[in-house]
Write an enzyme that holds these catalytic residues in place. Structure first.
Site, PDB file in Angstrom:
ATOM      1  CE  LYS A 176    -105.589  32.651  18.161  1.00  0.00           C
ATOM      2  NZ  LYS A 176    -106.267  31.368  18.413  1.00  0.00           N
TER       3      LYS A 176
HETATM    4  C1  E4P Z   1    -109.480  31.717  19.945  1.00  0.00           C
HETATM    5  O1  E4P Z   1    -108.727  32.077  19.079  1.00  0.00           O
HETATM    6  C2  E4P Z   1    -109.234  30.530  20.788  1.00  0.00           C
HETATM    7  O2  E4P Z   1    -108.758  29.514  19.948  1.00  0.00           O
HETATM    8  C3  E4P Z   1    -110.475  29.999  21.449  1.00  0.00           C
HETATM    9  O3  E4P Z   1    -111.589  30.815  21.243  1.00  0.00           O
HETATM   10  C4  E4P Z   1    -110.295  29.468  22.817  1.00  0.00           C
HETATM   11  O4  E4P Z   1    -111.517  28.953  23.267  1.00  0.00           O
HETATM   12  P1  E4P Z   1    -111.648  28.020  24.560  1.00  0.00           P
HETATM   13  O5  E4P Z   1    -111.566  28.868  25.760  1.00  0.00           O
HETATM   14  O6  E4P Z   1    -113.014  27.393  24.426  1.00  0.00           O
HETATM   15  O7  E4P Z   1    -110.532  27.022  24.475  1.00  0.00           O
END
Ligand code: E4P
Length: 216
Positions: free
Chosen positions: A83
């Site tokens: 990522k």
């Molecule tokens: C996705 O890869 C992220 O980890 C995640 O969906 C972030 O979500 P949040 O906005 O609830 O922290």
């Protein structure tokens, strides 16, 4: 639509995998911190439970640093998906890593133009954060619809991974638009099964069954 669990909690991941609802997992530095576990150790454990992609995020902000961290993360398991952040260095790393056969998830996407860049960089997944988009007065689902339109216009293969999902309406609308994947906290995924009339129906059937005095 594929379902990824947005968590680094092993018990939750095992639980969803056993039900058969899990196509992958996404983590981020905040979720790793919340788990209290060693990053590489917990990522390896998750990769052993799930067959699908497991996103593990780099923390370096420069291209060389990202590539160095990605090399370490890639060695953890074949299903690790690197990522990277939506920055120019992140896109450069995306291009190099996917060119080399790695899966890459470009994260923190908040505009259709950013998603266009991720696709041009050959990303496996792009992660538009719908919940955080909504929180800031924008329409998260409008963003997903725009990305779907653009990707279909040019036949981009990058999968739209709807992230920052907070509730069932996000899941429903992502599916209506034709997003490829959604990632949500385990409680949101499990909550999709709930309906007051289902509960009421079970209660009524069991009450009537008791009156028959029979067993199966
Ligand atoms: C996705 O890869 C992220 O980890 C995640 O969906 C972030 O979500 P949040 O906005 O609830 O922290």
């Amino acid at each position: 639509m594929k379902f990824f669990a947005d968590t680094a909690e092993i018990a939750d991941i095992k639980d969803l995998a056993a039900i058969g609802l899990l196509d992958g997992v996404t983590t981020n530095p905040s979720l790793i911190a919340k788990s209290g576990r060693d990053f590489k150790e917990v990522t390896k454990e998750i990769c052993g439970i799930v067959n699908g992609p497991v996103s593990a995020e780099v923390v370096a902000l420069d291209y060389d640093g990202m590539m160095r961290e990605a090399a370490i993360l890639r060695k953890i398991a074949d299903n690790v998906c690197i990522k990277v952040p939506m920055t120019l260095d992140g896109l450069k790393a995306c291009k190099a890593l996917t060119g080399d056969g790695s899966m890459v998830n470009v994260t923190l996407c908040f505009s259709a133009n950013q998603a266009l860049l991720a696709a041009k960089a050959g990303a496996t997944f792009v992660s538009p954060f719908v919940g955080r988009h909504d929180d800031n007065g924008f329409d998260g689902m409008e963003l997903i619809a725009d990305i779907r339109l653009i990707y279909d216009n040019y036949d981009f293969r990058t999968e739209i991974l709807v992230a920052s999902v907070r509730h069932g309406i996000h899941v429903l609308n992502a599916a209506r638009i034709g997003a490829d994947v959604m990632t949500a906290p385990p409680a949101v995924i499990k909550g999709l099964v709930k309906h007051v009339l289902t509960d009421k129906g079970i209660e009524g059937f069991l009450a009537d069954w008791a009156k028959t005095g029979q067993t199966i």
